[in-house]
Design a protein around this motif. Sequence first.
Motif, PDB file in Angstrom:
ATOM      1  N   VAL A 186      36.348  45.284  45.164  1.00 10.98           N
ATOM      2  CA  VAL A 186      37.427  43.966  45.153  1.00 10.98           C
ATOM      3  C   VAL A 186      36.507  42.834  44.709  1.00 10.98           C
ATOM      4  O   VAL A 186      35.503  42.719  45.082  1.00 10.98           O
ATOM      5  CB  VAL A 186      38.067  43.777  46.501  1.00 10.98           C
ATOM      6  CG1 VAL A 186      38.741  42.262  46.807  1.00 10.98           C
ATOM      7  CG2 VAL A 186      38.736  44.832  47.056  1.00 10.98           C
ATOM      8  N   ASN A 187      36.980  42.099  43.752  1.00 10.19           N
ATOM      9  CA  ASN A 187      36.110  40.732  43.328  1.00 10.19           C
ATOM     10  C   ASN A 187      37.172  39.630  43.146  1.00 10.19           C
ATOM     11  O   ASN A 187      38.236  39.802  43.195  1.00 10.19           O
ATOM     12  CB  ASN A 187      35.448  41.302  42.028  1.00 10.19           C
ATOM     13  CG  ASN A 187      36.024  41.422  40.909  1.00 10.19           C
ATOM     14  OD1 ASN A 187      37.497  41.661  40.947  1.00 10.19           O
ATOM     15  ND2 ASN A 187      35.554  41.811  39.447  1.00 10.19           N
ATOM     16  N   GLN A 245      41.505  38.856  44.440  1.00 13.71           N
ATOM     17  CA  GLN A 245      42.739  39.224  43.700  1.00 13.71           C
ATOM     18  C   GLN A 245      42.439  40.377  42.759  1.00 13.71           C
ATOM     19  O   GLN A 245      43.403  40.572  41.976  1.00 13.71           O
ATOM     20  CB  GLN A 245      43.507  38.242  43.324  1.00 13.71           C
ATOM     21  CG  GLN A 245      44.085  37.140  44.316  1.00 13.71           C
ATOM     22  CD  GLN A 245      44.885  36.156  43.753  1.00 13.71           C
ATOM     23  OE1 GLN A 245      44.824  35.020  44.428  1.00 13.71           O
ATOM     24  NE2 GLN A 245      45.624  36.328  42.981  1.00 13.71           N
ATOM     25  N   GLY A 246      41.050  40.513  42.397  1.00 13.56           N
ATOM     26  CA  GLY A 246      40.805  41.724  41.298  1.00 13.56           C
ATOM     27  C   GLY A 246      39.982  42.910  42.010  1.00 13.56           C
ATOM     28  O   GLY A 246      39.647  42.805  43.072  1.00 13.56           O
ATOM     29  N   VAL A 247      40.300  43.767  41.130  1.00 15.99           N
ATOM     30  CA  VAL A 247      39.352  45.010  41.481  1.00 15.99           C
ATOM     31  C   VAL A 247      38.522  45.346  39.925  1.00 15.99           C
ATOM     32  O   VAL A 247      39.180  45.248  38.968  1.00 15.99           O
ATOM     33  CB  VAL A 247      39.915  46.225  41.692  1.00 15.99           C
ATOM     34  CG1 VAL A 247      39.525  47.364  41.788  1.00 15.99           C
ATOM     35  CG2 VAL A 247      40.993  46.184  42.750  1.00 15.99           C
ATOM     36  N   PRO A 264      40.690  46.889  30.175  1.00  9.85           N
ATOM     37  CA  PRO A 264      39.497  47.942  30.164  1.00  9.85           C
ATOM     38  C   PRO A 264      38.536  47.661  28.923  1.00  9.85           C
ATOM     39  O   PRO A 264      39.138  47.060  28.037  1.00  9.85           O
ATOM     40  CB  PRO A 264      40.222  49.270  29.574  1.00  9.85           C
ATOM     41  CG  PRO A 264      41.606  48.749  28.767  1.00  9.85           C
ATOM     42  CD  PRO A 264      41.935  47.647  29.662  1.00  9.85           C
ATOM     43  N   ASP A 265      37.282  47.911  29.260  1.00  8.98           N
ATOM     44  CA  ASP A 265      36.256  47.792  28.152  1.00  8.98           C
ATOM     45  C   ASP A 265      35.859  49.043  27.853  1.00  8.98           C
ATOM     46  O   ASP A 265      35.207  49.916  28.550  1.00  8.98           O
ATOM     47  CB  ASP A 265      35.069  47.004  28.995  1.00  8.98           C
ATOM     48  CG  ASP A 265      34.021  46.581  28.059  1.00  8.98           C
ATOM     49  OD1 ASP A 265      33.659  47.402  27.095  1.00  8.98           O
ATOM     50  OD2 ASP A 265      33.434  45.782  28.154  1.00  8.98           O
ATOM     51  N   TYR A 266      36.179  49.573  26.473  1.00  4.18           N
ATOM     52  CA  TYR A 266      35.842  50.747  26.029  1.00  4.18           C
ATOM     53  C   TYR A 266      34.289  51.010  25.759  1.00  4.18           C
ATOM     54  O   TYR A 266      33.871  52.060  25.522  1.00  4.18           O
ATOM     55  CB  TYR A 266      36.674  51.201  24.979  1.00  4.18           C
ATOM     56  CG  TYR A 266      38.088  50.924  25.347  1.00  4.18           C
ATOM     57  CD1 TYR A 266      38.977  52.169  26.130  1.00  4.18           C
ATOM     58  CD2 TYR A 266      39.112  50.175  24.739  1.00  4.18           C
ATOM     59  CE1 TYR A 266      40.137  52.243  26.451  1.00  4.18           C
ATOM     60  CE2 TYR A 266      40.490  50.099  25.336  1.00  4.18           C
ATOM     61  CZ  TYR A 266      40.898  51.276  26.213  1.00  4.18           C
ATOM     62  OH  TYR A 266      42.205  51.390  26.306  1.00  4.18           O
ATOM     63  N   GLN A 316      38.922  45.844  34.499  1.00  3.88           N
ATOM     64  CA  GLN A 316      39.178  44.751  35.514  1.00  3.88           C
ATOM     65  C   GLN A 316      40.708  44.543  35.768  1.00  3.88           C
ATOM     66  O   GLN A 316      41.475  44.435  34.864  1.00  3.88           O
ATOM     67  CB  GLN A 316      38.630  43.532  34.996  1.00  3.88           C
ATOM     68  CG  GLN A 316      38.893  42.271  35.778  1.00  3.88           C
ATOM     69  CD  GLN A 316      38.079  42.242  37.157  1.00  3.88           C
ATOM     70  OE1 GLN A 316      36.842  42.207  37.062  1.00  3.88           O
ATOM     71  NE2 GLN A 316      38.824  42.122  38.254  1.00  3.88           N
ATOM     72  N   PHE A 317      40.908  44.722  36.803  1.00  2.10           N
ATOM     73  CA  PHE A 317      42.280  44.574  37.455  1.00  2.10           C
ATOM     74  C   PHE A 317      41.997  42.920  38.012  1.00  2.10           C
ATOM     75  O   PHE A 317      41.325  42.519  38.660  1.00  2.10           O
ATOM     76  CB  PHE A 317      42.672  45.193  38.657  1.00  2.10           C
ATOM     77  CG  PHE A 317      42.950  46.754  38.355  1.00  2.10           C
ATOM     78  CD1 PHE A 317      44.078  47.421  38.991  1.00  2.10           C
ATOM     79  CD2 PHE A 317      41.836  47.444  37.946  1.00  2.10           C
ATOM     80  CE1 PHE A 317      44.297  48.661  38.629  1.00  2.10           C
ATOM     81  CE2 PHE A 317      42.099  48.962  37.586  1.00  2.10           C
ATOM     82  CZ  PHE A 317      43.298  49.452  37.940  1.00  2.10           C
ATOM     83  N   ALA A 318      43.477  42.291  37.642  1.00  2.89           N
ATOM     84  CA  ALA A 318      43.756  41.147  38.141  1.00  2.89           C
ATOM     85  C   ALA A 318      45.103  41.136  38.618  1.00  2.89           C
ATOM     86  O   ALA A 318      46.152  40.757  37.900  1.00  2.89           O
ATOM     87  CB  ALA A 318      43.617  39.982  37.026  1.00  2.89           C
TER      88      ALA A 318
END
Length: 267
Positions: A127-128, A140-142, A183-185, A191-193
């Motif tokens: 969680v971030n 509120q992020g993952v 997503p960072d390929y 990053q989930f927000a």
Amino acid sequence: SISTKPDYSSIHGPLGQFVDDILMSIFRIKLSERLNRPDNEIRTPDSKLALNDFAGIVELTSAMNSQYNNRTQVQELAREVLVSLFPPFILDRYPSWFATPFPEFSAKMCAWATVVGGTWLMGECEVNDVPEMNGGGKNQGVLVKRCRFLEESQCASICVNSCKLPTQNFFRRNMGLALTMTPDYDTGECQFAYGRLPTEEEEREARETPCLMRCPSGGGMRSWHNDGSNGRGKETWLEDLEALAKLNGMNNNNGVPVGSACSLMED
């Protein structure tokens, strides 16, 4: 860069390997049931691998993406699998009991639940904060540090159509909560927000992501899905976005109005 592969079998969620194996088995069962339903246009039999073998999920997901060339259909199948994982009473009440009256609390709760229940699928995550959100997006992020699903499937099209879009759609349509997944390929991060609507620019960037060099289909999967879009999907996205706006009175935190079109992977 993604040059070395982590030992995902040694990465477990907060509840441990036993619970992770149960969650993986349940997901596999629900995925198999949805893909092999008698009324399906195409029926996909279950993998012969063990229920707690991650490769079985990748096998089924790859089959789903290769058999349906309409990307909207793939996204809807994947969303329905997520719906089947939750008791109806939760999905019926969550938007009105939690997401609408307590949006920040709901975002934080979903972020926590994602780490607890999704580490087996995504790999190491935490969680971030999401600083660019109004109020700082505290917890509120993952951050998924190296996505297992992306690395095992090795396909950007499968990532977008079987994970990113269906998950965003599930939370927006069934939980009443906005979600942006980025997503960072290059690094494998995602990053989930929670509580944040994706912008048109962000989704266009996802659409324009080049096929991965290691893609087993050699780029064929993206071409297959592009040919099968038939111009569908954009109207559904707008309807869903507008419905959420009416529910929550939300606008995009980056200043983009809710009515703006999201043209992810549309030709």
